[in-house]
Design an enzyme around this catalytic site. Structure first.
Site, mmCIF file in Angstrom:
data_model
loop_
_atom_site.group_PDB
_atom_site.id
_atom_site.type_symbol
_atom_site.label_atom_id
_atom_site.label_comp_id
_atom_site.label_asym_id
_atom_site.label_seq_id
_atom_site.Cartn_x
_atom_site.Cartn_y
_atom_site.Cartn_z
ATOM 1 N N SER A 103 9.194 46.925 -13.152
ATOM 2 C CA SER A 103 9.568 45.794 -13.984
ATOM 3 C C SER A 103 8.756 45.895 -15.269
ATOM 4 O O SER A 103 8.612 46.979 -15.842
ATOM 5 C CB SER A 103 9.300 44.481 -13.230
ATOM 6 O OG SER A 103 9.659 43.364 -14.006
ATOM 7 N N TYR B 263 17.236 41.727 -21.808
ATOM 8 C CA TYR B 263 16.220 42.555 -21.152
ATOM 9 C C TYR B 263 15.455 41.716 -20.136
ATOM 10 O O TYR B 263 15.252 42.126 -18.992
ATOM 11 C CB TYR B 263 15.279 43.131 -22.210
ATOM 12 C CG TYR B 263 14.217 44.054 -21.661
ATOM 13 C CD1 TYR B 263 14.560 45.187 -20.941
ATOM 14 C CD2 TYR B 263 12.868 43.804 -21.894
ATOM 15 C CE1 TYR B 263 13.581 46.043 -20.446
ATOM 16 C CE2 TYR B 263 11.889 44.650 -21.410
ATOM 17 C CZ TYR B 263 12.257 45.768 -20.688
ATOM 18 O OH TYR B 263 11.279 46.613 -20.191
ATOM 19 N N LYS C 184 15.144 41.991 -15.928
ATOM 20 C CA LYS C 184 13.858 42.152 -15.244
ATOM 21 C C LYS C 184 13.514 40.944 -14.374
ATOM 22 O O LYS C 184 12.940 41.097 -13.292
ATOM 23 C CB LYS C 184 12.744 42.413 -16.267
ATOM 24 C CG LYS C 184 12.884 43.749 -16.995
ATOM 25 C CD LYS C 184 12.891 44.927 -16.024
ATOM 26 C CE LYS C 184 12.870 46.267 -16.751
ATOM 27 N NZ LYS C 184 12.887 47.420 -15.815
#
Length: 281
Positions: free
Chosen positions: A135, A149, A153
């Site tokens: 991550s 993004y 994650k």
């Protein structure tokens, strides 16, 4: 030191490359996936059959299952599965195309989910193993201009956090790795910008992300080789650490985000309980 066999996605660059080089140098075996097999010619020539390679795009679910099954069939036992392949998509949410949004989620979230789903029957059958999920501190904290993004994650962290509880009875440990900025090729090779720049965001925090990514004088503090070493060393820990924070910037960002969230939750203790039914109901 126990010699192990590792399955790592995206071994041609960044953390995947550093891990692969260190593992092979110490005598371990690596099953690595890449999109371009030629990018690994140097390590293949140096280490021969201790480096098993397969071409893989982690957005191709049938190919993921085929490659993972073949890796276990060819190598017998795989001790550690590392979900490393991924990239960053940046820009304000409305600057991103539909295709970019789908590709970001498929690469960073759906791909790792499918890699693990393909590996789990093998790991359970062999009586255990370890899973590392790459991550970022952006899986706990956020910045403007990185909404998709972060979405990928945060989704990954939720999945692997829950899955760690599912897999504990089978002796399979799960670690979510949260590195900060590192001097890899992330900005030059693994970061993409939204395809439709919107002037409305000029001068705003979301708009500044373009400037930051294009500024080559901004060098991260993180040493990718040291970070890769820490990831490898985490496999020696029992039980598996649920999260591995790497980099002073990562620690600071995560600590700040969690502290602020906890303060906000604690301030709502009374109002939260006010919506409960009476105890006598």
């Amino acid at each position: 030191m126990t010699q192990r066999t590792w399955l790592i996605t995206g071994v041609n660059s960044g953390f995947g490359r550093h891990m692969t080089e260190q593992l092979l140098a110490r005598g371990d075996r690596v099953a690595g996936t890449v999109r371009n097999l030629e990018s690994m010619d140097d390590l293949q020539a140096q280490y021969g059959d201790r480096l098993w390679l397969a071409q893989l795009d982690v957005t191709d679910t049938p190919a993921i299952h085929r490659v993972v099954n073949q890796a276990f069939a060819d190598l017998g036992k795989i001790d550690v599965v590392v979900n490393n392949a991924g990239y960053g998509l940046f820009g304000a949410a409305e600057e991103l195309s539909d295709d970019q949004i789908v590709h970001q989620i498929n690469t960073n979230l759906v791909g790792p989910i499918q890699v693990v789903r393909a590996a789990l029957p093998h790991l359970r059958a062999q009586g255990g193993g370890r899973i590392l999920a790459l991550s970022t501190y952006g899986g706990q904290a956020t910045h403007a201009g990185a909404s998709l993004y972060h979405a990928s994650k945060w989704g990954m962290e939720g999945f692997f956090d829950s899955m760690a509880q599912e897999l504990a009875p089978f002796g399979i440990g799960v670690t979510i790795v949260e590195p900060g900025g590192a001097r890899t090729q992330f900005r030059s090779g693994s970061a993409q910008i939204g395809s439709a720049q919107n002037d409305a965001y000029a001068g705003t925090p979301a708009g500044m992300v373009r400037t930051i990514l294009q500024d080559t004088t901004r060098l991260p503090n993180g040493d990718p080789a040291k970070m890769a070493s820490a990831m490898i060393a985490s496999v020696e820990q029992t039980p598996a650490p649920k999260r591995l924070v790497l980099g002073s910037d990562s620690f600071a960002a995560i600590h700040k985000a969690l502290t602020e969230r906890l303060n906000e939750v604690e301030a709502q203790k009374d109002t939260a309980s006010s919506t409960d039914l009476p105890a006598s109901a």
